[in-house]
Design a protein around this motif. Structure first.
Motif, PDB file in Angstrom:
ATOM      1  N   UNK A 130      -2.565  10.365  11.681  1.00  0.00           N
ATOM      2  CA  UNK A 130      -2.241   9.054  11.127  1.00  0.00           C
ATOM      3  C   UNK A 130      -3.118   8.017  11.792  1.00  0.00           C
ATOM      4  N   UNK A 131      -3.468   7.034  11.003  1.00  0.00           N
ATOM      5  CA  UNK A 131      -4.299   5.955  11.545  1.00  0.00           C
ATOM      6  C   UNK A 131      -3.720   4.625  11.108  1.00  0.00           C
TER       7      UNK A 131
ATOM      8  N   UNK B 175      -1.703  -1.201   8.129  1.00  0.00           N
ATOM      9  CA  UNK B 175      -1.241  -0.190   7.187  1.00  0.00           C
ATOM     10  C   UNK B 175      -1.550   1.182   7.771  1.00  0.00           C
ATOM     11  N   UNK B 176      -0.669   2.114   7.501  1.00  0.00           N
ATOM     12  CA  UNK B 176      -0.820   3.455   8.057  1.00  0.00           C
ATOM     13  C   UNK B 176      -1.359   4.392   6.981  1.00  0.00           C
ATOM     14  N   UNK B 177      -2.432   5.107   7.327  1.00  0.00           N
ATOM     15  CA  UNK B 177      -3.007   6.110   6.432  1.00  0.00           C
ATOM     16  C   UNK B 177      -2.817   7.486   7.062  1.00  0.00           C
ATOM     17  N   UNK B 178      -2.074   8.331   6.362  1.00  0.00           N
ATOM     18  CA  UNK B 178      -1.838   9.698   6.829  1.00  0.00           C
ATOM     19  C   UNK B 178      -2.859  10.630   6.187  1.00  0.00           C
TER      20      UNK B 178
ATOM     21  N   UNK C 287       0.842  -1.208   0.000  1.00  0.00           N
ATOM     22  CA  UNK C 287       0.000   0.000   0.000  1.00  0.00           C
ATOM     23  C   UNK C 287       0.866   1.244   0.000  1.00  0.00           C
ATOM     24  N   UNK C 288       0.491   2.204  -0.856  1.00  0.00           N
ATOM     25  CA  UNK C 288       1.095   3.525  -0.738  1.00  0.00           C
ATOM     26  C   UNK C 288      -0.007   4.577  -0.802  1.00  0.00           C
ATOM     27  N   UNK C 289       0.265   5.697  -0.178  1.00  0.00           N
ATOM     28  CA  UNK C 289      -0.763   6.722   0.019  1.00  0.00           C
ATOM     29  C   UNK C 289      -1.308   7.264  -1.299  1.00  0.00           C
ATOM     30  N   UNK C 290      -0.464   7.324  -2.292  1.00  0.00           N
ATOM     31  CA  UNK C 290      -0.851   7.963  -3.551  1.00  0.00           C
ATOM     32  C   UNK C 290      -1.685   7.044  -4.443  1.00  0.00           C
TER      33      UNK C 290
END
Length: 673
Positions: free
Chosen positions: A236-237, A214-217, A60-63
């Motif tokens: 962040x979650x 996974x971290x979601x900013x 997973x990546x934020x973008x």
């Protein structure tokens, strides 16, 4: 789409023995590996995979959200010069827009034993190439340095792909032995994949569950209380989830061997295929991705470089109106349009069901890919008021897919629906005629797409026999020299094959090869008919002199009834056949021979007439012989009814060929009076 027998065969796996997992690491090549001269279980092997380990996971990546990351590490031993090709590794990657993939190589090195010590040669920049194949695909290639007999090579590559729907297939088996192959698949709980294992050897499978997160900013603009200014709050979650880790492992995998009459050995190679079936994210409804062939082909039809290109007509209308003047029958229209497209646009060698240059540009420049040419053909046929539609297919080299998906197809041809059935055409092949497709197209079945969005399976395998007929007149003198005259006919797919292979060949070179193939006969007066009249069989005429086929022993002449036309050995040598026998198309071979007995000789014995009935799944062989006033007449007819013979009929087929060959090689005996 897929043949029923494959479903049965691919579930009949043989479990291989495996040992405890080993710690394979790049850079740890041993003296023992470098000293090894031959593979311990296959002395004929030119190379072997010492280990190959793949880790496929969704990251997973934020973008971009979740993407595939595939990391492969491999070590290969080169035993002989024939294995040098294994020192070059090529990896294709998709280029288009949001589906663009990225490939990188690292840890690339060649190891050799020099004066008892390990010498490592790293890959330099001039040994790595990045090439564009077409607008859809690129490829990265590495050429290993300093490769010799005895070398060990290593490499690692990483593939990043946003195309999570179809992970790359993994092949545990190769045409060289594979000592160890491991594939680790790590999938978050949000994704469900359909998985299919192909082949006759089953990997050992282990499944583990792991807790991950996974971290979601995120950032939010908020107003300060009582002020007009704003500030940004960052947060962040960590979201917990379960990851399923599935490991597939095989050891001591033998090389898969090519056998006679196999369409694509990859169809039967031990391998793993996956397709995304469903996603279900937190607080969301499930989304189904598994689909059927109708939905797949409708999606393809709606592509700009497929359906929209198919609907374009303005660029050819004036030219087509001219060539169709006075032509009214369906057959004539098809023949004229098919010929026009074949001569107007040359195939550039690229497969694909999507237009590369577009039909207008291909028409103007005279060059296009498969889709440019055959969608253009379909559009012209429709414009002439014929019920024409495209047919998607997978070529023999592309194999057979188990899941309905867009990558199952890599080719498109054209079909006209008539009262007498479908007429199939591929205008990339200049020597083809309607319903005689090039061999690359003959891969079980395709999918016809109509304008209204409906679709149906199309059987691509030919129903009409291809034929090879020979009329042969022979004279034998009392020294055993045979002089003869041959008229040889090639029809349908046999004519296409002959034209593809020999029309552009220098005739002197062709005749030399023909003489060598036929017991070193001497050929004269060679003439060819209907070379470019594609509607007719191609015909070869020649005379010959044969000094080797007949034998004289104790005043008797011995010769085979089919002389040098007879088969010498059975092409089917295996005791057990695991793959279907694929002849490509049904075929009839017939030899009508008259043999004039030399003066001063008479018949002592003739082979007996014989019929070998292989049944409707195989075919029929008939051998008829008789002596009429000093002339021996022979008719040998072999019919193969089905282009595909499934493995359960292999023994019948093998016996069929063996009996036929034995009969063809029995001797006619002429004795001196």
């Amino acid at each position: 789409m897929k043949p029923k027998f494959l479903l049965t065969v691919f579930t009949a796996f043989i479990v291989v023995c495996t040992s405890n997992a080993q710690d394979f690491r790049l850079g740890k090549v041993s003296l023992q590996e470098l000293k090894e001269k031959v593979h311990p279980k296959d002395s004929s092997a030119v190379a072997a995979v010492l280990f190959e380990k793949a880790e496929n996971k969704l990251v997973y990546n934020q973008e971009n959200g979740f993407e595939i990351e595939l990391v492969v590490r491999a070590r290969i031993k080169i035993y002989k010069k024939g294995g040098y090709d294994l020192a070059n590794k090529t990896l294709r990657y998709y280029l288009v827009n949001n589906s663009r993939e990225k490939v990188s190589f690292s840890e690339v090195a060649t190891y050799n034993l020099v004066d008892g010590k390990i010498e490592k040669t790293k890959l330099k920049s001039d040994g790595e190439f990045d090439e564009v194949i077409n607008k859809y695909w690129g490829q990265k290639k590495i050429v290993m340095p300093n490769v010799k007999e005895g070398s060990v090579i290593e490499y690692e590559y990483v593939l990043h792909s946003p195309n999570i729907g179809n992970p790359r297939d993994w092949y545990f088996q190769s045409d060289i032995p594979v000592n160890y192959s491991e594939y680790i698949n790590s999938i978050p709980e949000y994704f469900v994949y359909n998985t299919n294992l192909k082949g006759f050897i089953s990997p050992k499978v282990t499944v583990e569950k792991h807790n991950k997160s996974l971290r979601i900013d995120s950032k939010v603009r908020v107003s300060e209380a009582g002020f007009s200014a704003t500030r940004t709050n960052f947060s962040s979650e960590d979201i917990p989830y379960t990851e399923t880790r599935t490991t597939y492992l095989v050891e001591n995998m033998p090389a898969i061997k090519e056998e006679s009459f196999v369409n694509n050995i990859r169809n039967y190679t031990t391998s793993l295929e996956q397709e995304l079936s469903m996603t279900q994210f937190p607080n969301s409804m499930p989304k189904m991705y598994s689909t059927n062939w109708d939905a797949v082909v409708k999606t393809i039809y709606d592509y700009e470089d497929f359906g929209l290109e198919l609907n374009k007509t303005g660029y050819f209308e004036e030219d087509l109106n001219q060539i169709l003047k006075g032509i009214t029958s369906v057959e004539e229209k098809i023949a004229v349009i098919f010929t026009f497209v074949k001569t107007k646009v040359k195939w550039n060698g690229y497969h694909g069901y999507s237009c590369e240059e577009g039909v207008r540009k291909a028409y103007k420049t005279g060059v296009g890919n498969v889709a440019d040419i055959n969608l253009m053909l379909t559009a012209m046929l429709r414009y002439s008021e014929l019920n024409a539609n495209p047919v998607l297919l997978s070529t023999r080299s592309n194999g057979i897919s188990f899941f309905p998906n867009r990558t199952a197809f890599n080719y498109v041809i054209s079909a006209v629906e008539t009262d007498k059935g479908l007429i199939l055409m591929d205008a990339t092949e200049k020597y083809s005629v309607p319903n005689v497709l090039p061999l690359r197209d003959l891969n079980w079945s395709g999918r016809l797409i109509r304008k209204n969005g409906s679709s149906e399976d199309v059987d691509l395998m030919p129903k009409v026999n291809s034929k090879e007929f020979a009329n042969v007149a022979l004279d034998v003198d009392n020294h055993g020299v045979i002089n003869g005259k041959v008229k040889l006919y090639h029809a349908n797919h046999e004519a296409l094959r002959f034209r593809q292979n020999h029309i552009v060949t220098n005739k002197d070179a062709y005749l030399e090869s023909l003489e060598n193939k036929n017991n070193n006969i001497e050929i004269n007066d060679y003439v060819r008919e209907n070379e470019l009249d594609l509607a007719k069989p191609i015909i070869e005429n020649y005379t010959f002199k044969d000094t080797k086929t007949a034998e004289i022993i104790n005043n008797k002449i011995y010769l085979s009834p089919l002389i040098f036309f007879s088969l010498r050995e059975n092409p089917f040598k295996q005791e057990v056949r695991e793959y279907p026998v694929d002849f490509g198309y049904p075929i009839q071979e017939k030899y009508s021979i008259t043999l004039k007995i030399p003066e001063g000789y008479e018949v002592e014995s003739l082979p007996k007439a014989m019929t070998v009935d292989g049944g409707e799944n195989i075919g029929m062989y008939k051998f008829v012989i008789g002596n009429n006033n000093g002339v021996i007449q022979i008719v040998s007819t072999s019919d193969i009814y089905s282009p595909i013979v499934t493995p359960e009929y292999y023994q019948v087929l093998k016996d069929f060929f063996q009996k036929s060959i034995e009969k063809q090689n029995e001797k006619i005996v002429l004795k001196k009076i």
